[in-house]
Design an enzyme around this catalytic site. Sequence first.
Site, PDB file in Angstrom:
ATOM      1  N   VAL A  91       0.871  -1.177   0.000  1.00  0.00           N
ATOM      2  CA  VAL A  91       0.000   0.000   0.000  1.00  0.00           C
ATOM      3  C   VAL A  91       0.902   1.220   0.000  1.00  0.00           C
ATOM      4  O   VAL A  91       1.769   1.376   0.866  1.00  0.00           O
ATOM      5  CB  VAL A  91      -0.927   0.016   1.226  1.00  0.00           C
ATOM      6  CG1 VAL A  91      -1.819   1.245   1.198  1.00  0.00           C
ATOM      7  CG2 VAL A  91      -1.780  -1.256   1.262  1.00  0.00           C
ATOM      8  N   CYS A  92       0.724   2.097  -0.974  1.00  0.00           N
ATOM      9  CA  CYS A  92       1.676   3.180  -1.223  1.00  0.00           C
ATOM     10  C   CYS A  92       1.007   4.536  -1.048  1.00  0.00           C
ATOM     11  O   CYS A  92       0.142   4.915  -1.836  1.00  0.00           O
ATOM     12  CB  CYS A  92       2.225   3.036  -2.644  1.00  0.00           C
ATOM     13  SG  CYS A  92       3.575   4.141  -3.036  1.00  0.00           S
ATOM     14  N   PHE A  93       1.378   5.262   0.019  1.00  0.00           N
ATOM     15  CA  PHE A  93       0.937   6.644   0.161  1.00  0.00           C
ATOM     16  C   PHE A  93       1.872   7.362   1.124  1.00  0.00           C
ATOM     17  O   PHE A  93       2.586   6.744   1.919  1.00  0.00           O
ATOM     18  CB  PHE A  93      -0.532   6.757   0.593  1.00  0.00           C
ATOM     19  CG  PHE A  93      -0.866   6.160   1.934  1.00  0.00           C
ATOM     20  CD1 PHE A  93      -1.038   6.957   3.052  1.00  0.00           C
ATOM     21  CD2 PHE A  93      -1.047   4.786   2.067  1.00  0.00           C
ATOM     22  CE1 PHE A  93      -1.367   6.407   4.279  1.00  0.00           C
ATOM     23  CE2 PHE A  93      -1.391   4.224   3.284  1.00  0.00           C
ATOM     24  CZ  PHE A  93      -1.534   5.042   4.402  1.00  0.00           C
TER      25      PHE A  93
END
Length: 446
Positions: A91-93
């Site tokens: 999950v990329c943020f």
Amino acid sequence: MNQSIIRLTRELSEIKKSNDLSIAVACKDSDVRNVKAIILGPPDTPYEFGFFEFSLKFGRDYPAKAPAVNSLTTNSGRCRFNPNIYAAGKVCFYQIRTWRGDRGEEWSSAQGLESILISIQSLMSSNPYENEPGFENANQDHDKENMKAYCLKIRHETLRVSVISRLEEHLGINPDGTIQSVPSPMEQDAYDEDSSIVDPEAPAVFEPFKDLCKRRFLWYYDSYVASIATEREKVTENQVFARMPFEHSGNAMEGKFLYSELERRLRFIKERLEKETKDWADEGLILKGKESGVAANLQRQFEQTVEHFKKETSVTLDVELVNGNPFLWRVTYFGRPMTNLDGGLFTFELAFSPRFPEEQPRAKFLTHLYHHRITTDGIPCYSPRRYDDGRHHIDAIIHLMEEENPPYDPRTQVNQEASKLYWGSKEDKKEYNKKLRRSVQRSMEC
């Protein structure tokens, strides 16, 4: 106790107390640093009412350092649900430092579990194509076509992977409609007492959201069916998914549109859930005969509930056991004078699981009531103040029936036609009230 554990314990408790319909969290008592979370796909997006599960691992340096976050809803690593939620689970943020954000957007100890989950949910937007860096302001013709194509396949896979496959797994259903050869819960309990059958060293499967997904499926079943009817008109059966510019082998969403198959599987899940609910009553009678603790608890709760409503003057209703079964309560409600329900006579049942309160009771109206928070099949959408007390479930159902000025919440609108009228124009609201009163009049004729 380590400060990070104290912080985490408090955050978990606050989320659970909030009764948030979009987010749920759980962890094993002995392992508070490993949290599982489920996020309900936001309304009016291609993720609508999907069940997206995540794992969060918190280190001893939390909250100074962000946790590791991983998506568990990936179709075994084959489905990238978002430019920022990879098929491998990453999950990329910016908040968890997977990329550099603007000043003030970095992780800080003031943030926490809930803010992380809300940030992930915000990725599930109506146009997730724009989440990919470099495509934030895409507006050329081919970009617009890609945006539409991307949403179309996300909607299909939300239904297929996050809803249908998940429920099939929970119910022991194979995709072809056959039933897996697994022991019933009652049989499993008997097996667990025999160490020669069950390996005592085998780790228990931790499935904290199994019951939640089953109950929510019943709430949103009509919405899923309606979505299939709408989406299948936009594509052709067996049409191959379009690949996006930012997708590549091993990190993409590939497949075909198979809405006819999804509809069949969806309806079969509903049938199996209805059968499971009916089986609870039979299992309950067995437990009553054995004088089990669950049966004794429900019998005591029933008696206390009856006494409570005898003294309660603000509402008139009868509560009885169906065939003397403490696992099946029948409630008859008499409409309050000077309200839209005046003169109505409505009956609903609460079916309790032999594993109550770990599994919540399932309510269903036997008398039709036209209401924006009751499905066409009679399933009320409600949240009790206490999940472990049958009376609080009744209180919550009566409250939703009588509430005159509820706040708008699309997650509770489980009757699509009634919702459009109730929240529409003045003329729509008049039509809603007419249909409501008509159902009240018919309840007196039955």
